[in-house]
Design an enzyme around this catalytic site. Structure first.
Site, short mmCIF file in Angstrom:
data_model
loop_
_atom_site.label_atom_id
_atom_site.label_comp_id
_atom_site.label_asym_id
_atom_site.label_seq_id
_atom_site.Cartn_x
_atom_site.Cartn_y
_atom_site.Cartn_z
N TYR A 112 -10.55 3.09 -0.52
CA TYR A 112 -9.14 3.19 -0.92
C TYR A 112 -8.72 2.07 -1.87
O TYR A 112 -9.43 1.10 -2.07
CB TYR A 112 -8.21 3.33 0.26
N GLU A 113 -7.56 2.28 -2.49
CA GLU A 113 -7.04 1.42 -3.57
C GLU A 113 -7.98 1.39 -4.76
O GLU A 113 -8.10 0.38 -5.45
CB GLU A 113 -6.77 0.00 -3.06
N GLY A 114 -8.63 2.50 -5.02
CA GLY A 114 -9.57 2.60 -6.14
C GLY A 114 -10.97 2.33 -5.63
O GLY A 114 -11.27 1.22 -5.19
N ARG B 141 -5.09 -4.20 -4.13
CA ARG B 141 -6.53 -4.40 -4.36
C ARG B 141 -6.97 -5.79 -3.90
O ARG B 141 -8.03 -5.94 -3.30
CB ARG B 141 -6.85 -4.16 -5.83
#
Length: 506
Positions: free
Chosen positions: A443-445, A296
């Site tokens: 992406y990555e949350g 993140r």
């Protein structure tokens, strides 16, 4: 064609003058050799590779993309990527912030952060390959067994092997409790992993001799708890270490994407592939969060890097392109006979560029400061100091991920606007920056999830905001004492008051 010049003056200013990295890390034994000269030399070496090796491959990677061979289930990366990766490994830059015990250089994370920014500006798709490997390294370094560390870490440090994170499945992304990939324990203590993972960045490629997949799966046993509490983490290599035996973990296809074409985004099929448990049974998310949190922060840096390179190219174009006359000259009979002016002289163009520049400079300071706090949280000899720094990192991780990537989409869009119609044309490269930036919000949350994490977990559950506000008030007090104008301190003070009021209401 777009260009990139590493903003070394700005980076040196932030690291050496604003943050005083040498002084801040002077109390940490592992970083005693990190002085201003070392920092500057490091930046110069990374900049050279970013500018001369990676940037020329950026448009090639976007144009060619990765090629999937259905017969062999392998992926070929774009022209030049493999050679560039070998050069990257030979430079030793794969090992910057890794543990010397496993062949690393033991440098601070804040320097690796500067490297990541430059790589993301020069060639985001390429930078994702070593970025994910570093995340896998960190997860194994913290939760792996001694045998796993001795087997995998040295190879990840040199770049001979790479790593991935395998979370998402067709039926679940954010809600990982819905995972169906199963793990069946074998007589030798290993597990047979079966299932399908999608959107796996760098899942299959031709740049390393082995790929180490960190896979979330549910152990097939009556004692496995339902939902997220029943998820475990496994390391599943493409080739079994020491045997060179192919493990049945195959790429089923690569995704046809809007951007980051030079990175292989794969569907991975695990067909009873051999894996070993990482960390404790049913505690897979705890171990995976080491990798996810680093990812993140890195995605935030992707946003920062794309904003920087888009700004640079927008500025170059605005200084060269001539259209119309400055608004102050459009008076009088001779106005129409005056030569056209560079568009940088038009207020709206300056507004676009200065908005990007201000976001980039502020973002760089915040990113490097958080990376410095991460170094302190990992290495400082005083436990209270480590704990205080960790709180700041935990609070600001979702902010860096979401805010920087929201900015990247806006900033690359604004830089493209500076080009007018030419920005919409492929040869100028601006539309690629905008397409590449768009995934960073997802992406990555997704950024909505980052907001939920920030408010629900970091602010309300863990109560991490007071530590940040105390630091902010201390900095404001120091600024006023040093004679900083109220034109700068007052808006920050007012914003902090609004933040406190909003949090209390929540």
């Amino acid at each position: 064609m777009p260009t990139y010049k590493a903003p070394l003056d700005d980076m040196r200013f932030v690291l050496n003058e604003v943050l005083g990295v040498q002084k801040q890390l002077s109390g940490i034994k592992d970083f005693e050799a990190v002085d201003t000269a070392t920092i500057n030399q490091f930046l110069n070496e990374v900049a050279k590779m970013a500018e001369e090796v990676l940037m020329p491959l950026n448009a090639i990677g976007d144009r060619e993309g990765c090629v999937y061979d259905r017969a062999t289930k392998t992926v070929k990366t774009p022209t030049g990527f493999k050679e560039a990766y070998q050069q990257f490994c030979q430079s030793g830059l794969t090992a910057v912030s890794c543990d010397p015990k496993y062949g690393g250089l033991g440098m601070p994370v804040v320097l690796n952060t500067a490297l990541s920014e430059m790589f993301c500006s020069a060639n985001l798709a390429f930078g994702m390959y070593p970025g994910l490997s570093h995340g896998a390294y960190n997860a194994l370094h913290e939760y792996g067994t001694d045998e796993q560390k001795d087997t995998y870490l040295p190879k990840l440090v040199t770049g001979e092997w790479s790593g991935t994170m395998c979370l998402t499945e067709p039926q679940c992304g954010t809600d990982l409790g819905l995972i169906k990939t199963k793990a069946v324990k074998q007589a030798d203590g290993s597990y047979a992993i079966t299932g399908t993972k999608i959107f796996i960045s760098s899942g299959e490629h031709d740049m390393t001799s082995n790929i180490c997949h960190l896979v979330l799966a549910r152990i097939e046993d009556p004692s496995t708890p339902p939902g997220i509490k029943g998820i475990s983490l496994f390391i599943v290599p493409k080739f079994m270490p020491g045997k060179n035996e192919r493990n049945p973990a195959y790429c089923g296809r690569i995704e046809e994407k809007m951007g980051i074409h030079g990175n292989s985004t794969c569907e991975m099929n695990f067909e009873g592939a051999k894996g070993t448990l990482v960390g404790e049974l049913h505690k897979g998310m705890r171990a995976m969060f080491v990798m996810m949190n680093e990812a993140r922060l890195n995605v935030g840096l992707q946003g920062l890097g794309l904003s920087e390179v888009a700004y640079q190219n927008g500025l170059i174009y605005a200084l060269d392109r001539r259209q119309g006359q400055p608004i102050q000259d459009k008076i009088g009979d001779d106005a129409l006979t005056k030569p056209a002016t560079p568009i940088i002289n038009h207020p709206d163009v300056r507004r676009e560029l200065l908005s990007i520049k201000s976001a980039v400079e502020a973002g760089r300071m915040l990113a490097y400061w958080v990376a410095l706090q991460l170094d302190i949280s990992l290495k400082h000899p005083d436990e209270k100091t480590k704990a205080a720094a960790k709180k700041l990192v935990d609070l600001l991780t979702p902010i860096i991920k979401a805010h920087f990537t929201d900015n990247a989409v806006d900033n690359t869009n604004s830089a493209m606007q500076v080009f007018g119609g030419h920005g919409y044309i492929k040869e100028h490269g601006m539309e690629q920056f905008n397409r590449d930036a768009r995934i960073t919000r997802i992406y990555e949350g997704t950024n909505g999830i980052q907001g939920l994490d920030l408010i629900g977990r970091k602010v309300l559950m863990q109560n991490l905001l007071p530590a940040y506000l105390n630091q902010l008030q201390a900095d404001l007090k120091k600024a006023r004492k040093s004679g900083v104008s109220s034109a700068f301190t007052k808006p920050v003070q007012e914003a902090a008051a609004i933040l406190v009021k909003t949090t209390r209401k929540l």
